[in-house]
Write a protein that holds these residues in place. Structure first.
Motif, PDB file in Angstrom:
ATOM      1  N   TYR A 137       0.826  -1.200   0.000  1.00  0.00           N
ATOM      2  CA  TYR A 137       0.000   0.000   0.000  1.00  0.00           C
ATOM      3  C   TYR A 137       0.865   1.256   0.000  1.00  0.00           C
ATOM      4  CZ  TYR A 137      -3.822  -3.140   1.095  1.00  0.00           C
ATOM      5  OH  TYR A 137      -4.745  -4.144   1.048  1.00  0.00           O
ATOM      6  N   SER A 138       0.362   2.302  -0.646  1.00  0.00           N
ATOM      7  CA  SER A 138       1.031   3.599  -0.620  1.00  0.00           C
ATOM      8  C   SER A 138      -0.026   4.693  -0.551  1.00  0.00           C
ATOM      9  CB  SER A 138       1.923   3.789  -1.845  1.00  0.00           C
ATOM     10  OG  SER A 138       1.175   3.701  -3.034  1.00  0.00           O
ATOM     11  N   ALA A 139       0.297   5.749   0.187  1.00  0.00           N
ATOM     12  CA  ALA A 139      -0.588   6.908   0.308  1.00  0.00           C
ATOM     13  C   ALA A 139      -0.059   7.993  -0.618  1.00  0.00           C
ATOM     14  CB  ALA A 139      -0.624   7.403   1.741  1.00  0.00           C
ATOM     15  N   VAL A 140      -0.922   8.487  -1.493  1.00  0.00           N
ATOM     16  CA  VAL A 140      -0.518   9.473  -2.496  1.00  0.00           C
ATOM     17  C   VAL A 140      -1.464  10.665  -2.412  1.00  0.00           C
ATOM     18  CG1 VAL A 140      -0.097   9.853  -4.944  1.00  0.00           C
ATOM     19  CG2 VAL A 140       0.257   7.585  -3.985  1.00  0.00           C
ATOM     20  N   ARG A 141      -0.894  11.836  -2.332  1.00  0.00           N
ATOM     21  CA  ARG A 141      -1.728  13.033  -2.233  1.00  0.00           C
ATOM     22  C   ARG A 141      -2.362  13.380  -3.574  1.00  0.00           C
ATOM     23  NH1 ARG A 141      -0.877  17.389   1.865  1.00  0.00           N
ATOM     24  NH2 ARG A 141      -0.289  15.457   2.784  1.00  0.00           N
ATOM     25  N   TYR A 142      -1.581  13.428  -4.633  1.00  0.00           N
ATOM     26  CA  TYR A 142      -2.090  13.769  -5.956  1.00  0.00           C
ATOM     27  C   TYR A 142      -1.679  12.674  -6.943  1.00  0.00           C
ATOM     28  CZ  TYR A 142      -2.494  18.317  -3.728  1.00  0.00           C
ATOM     29  OH  TYR A 142      -2.803  19.326  -2.864  1.00  0.00           O
ATOM     30  N   PRO A 143      -2.438  11.577  -6.999  1.00  0.00           N
ATOM     31  CA  PRO A 143      -2.038  10.480  -7.897  1.00  0.00           C
ATOM     32  C   PRO A 143      -2.256  10.842  -9.367  1.00  0.00           C
ATOM     33  CG  PRO A 143      -4.170  10.018  -6.959  1.00  0.00           C
ATOM     34  CD  PRO A 143      -3.673  11.282  -6.298  1.00  0.00           C
ATOM     35  N   THR A 144      -1.386  10.322 -10.217  1.00  0.00           N
ATOM     36  CA  THR A 144      -1.558  10.513 -11.650  1.00  0.00           C
ATOM     37  C   THR A 144      -2.484   9.428 -12.188  1.00  0.00           C
ATOM     38  OG1 THR A 144       0.308   9.109 -12.244  1.00  0.00           O
ATOM     39  CG2 THR A 144       0.777  11.452 -11.832  1.00  0.00           C
ATOM     40  N   GLN A 145      -2.970   9.625 -13.395  1.00  0.00           N
ATOM     41  CA  GLN A 145      -3.832   8.617 -14.020  1.00  0.00           C
ATOM     42  C   GLN A 145      -3.065   7.310 -14.195  1.00  0.00           C
ATOM     43  OE1 GLN A 145      -6.930   9.136 -16.186  1.00  0.00           O
ATOM     44  NE2 GLN A 145      -7.404  11.120 -15.341  1.00  0.00           N
ATOM     45  N   ASP A 146      -1.769   7.402 -14.485  1.00  0.00           N
ATOM     46  CA  ASP A 146      -0.959   6.200 -14.655  1.00  0.00           C
ATOM     47  C   ASP A 146      -0.808   5.431 -13.347  1.00  0.00           C
ATOM     48  OD1 ASP A 146      -0.631   6.791 -17.336  1.00  0.00           O
ATOM     49  OD2 ASP A 146       1.265   7.850 -17.018  1.00  0.00           O
ATOM     50  N   GLU A 147      -0.648   6.131 -12.229  1.00  0.00           N
ATOM     51  CA  GLU A 147      -0.541   5.468 -10.923  1.00  0.00           C
ATOM     52  C   GLU A 147      -1.840   4.761 -10.570  1.00  0.00           C
ATOM     53  OE1 GLU A 147       2.597   8.128  -8.373  1.00  0.00           O
ATOM     54  OE2 GLU A 147       0.587   8.960  -8.698  1.00  0.00           O
ATOM     55  N   ILE A 148      -2.956   5.417 -10.852  1.00  0.00           N
ATOM     56  CA  ILE A 148      -4.257   4.805 -10.564  1.00  0.00           C
ATOM     57  C   ILE A 148      -4.478   3.590 -11.446  1.00  0.00           C
ATOM     58  CG2 ILE A 148      -6.757   5.174 -10.689  1.00  0.00           C
ATOM     59  CD1 ILE A 148      -6.192   8.097  -9.857  1.00  0.00           C
ATOM     60  N   ALA A 149      -4.138   3.692 -12.727  1.00  0.00           N
ATOM     61  CA  ALA A 149      -4.322   2.576 -13.656  1.00  0.00           C
ATOM     62  C   ALA A 149      -3.417   1.401 -13.320  1.00  0.00           C
ATOM     63  CB  ALA A 149      -4.065   3.041 -15.087  1.00  0.00           C
ATOM     64  N   ALA A 150      -2.212   1.669 -12.805  1.00  0.00           N
ATOM     65  CA  ALA A 150      -1.263   0.600 -12.487  1.00  0.00           C
ATOM     66  C   ALA A 150      -1.599  -0.117 -11.185  1.00  0.00           C
ATOM     67  CB  ALA A 150       0.152   1.169 -12.414  1.00  0.00           C
TER      68      ALA A 150
END
Length: 96
Positions: free
Chosen positions: A31-44
């Motif tokens: 798990y990782s906490a991301v403040r502003y995820p990119t579309q690529d991070e969400i898709a991956a």
């Protein structure tokens, strides 16, 4: 999480703070906490719990999120009203 200032352009908004959601990404159990995820991070990600939204998870997922080391605690979860165990009938199977 509250962040501020809302704007540096107008001095009235320097003291205003805005609530921002934190997105939790599940990458196969890491798990990782991301403040502003990119579309690529969400898709991956295997699963993306996007900040500012409510999700219904089972007990195993709840335990994994808490143990994931990303700042999730038991206080982040509640039993939805109207579901089993969340009624107004005191403690027990029909109460909260």
């Amino acid at each position: 999480m509250d962040e501020g200032p809302a704007s540096w352009e107008n001095r009235l908004f320097v003291r205003v703070k805005l609530t921002r959601g934190i997105t939790i990404l599940d990458n196969g159990g890491a798990y990782s906490a991301v403040r502003y995820p990119t579309q690529d991070e969400i898709a991956a990600a295997t699963v993306a719990y996007q900040g500012g939204h409510e999700y219904i998870v089972d007990d195993a997922t709840k335990a994994a999120l808490i143990a994931g080391g990303v700042g999730v605690t038991d206080d982040n979860f509640f039993i939805p009203y109207g579901s089993f165990g969340a009624g107004g009938f005191g403690q027990g199977g029909f109460g909260g």
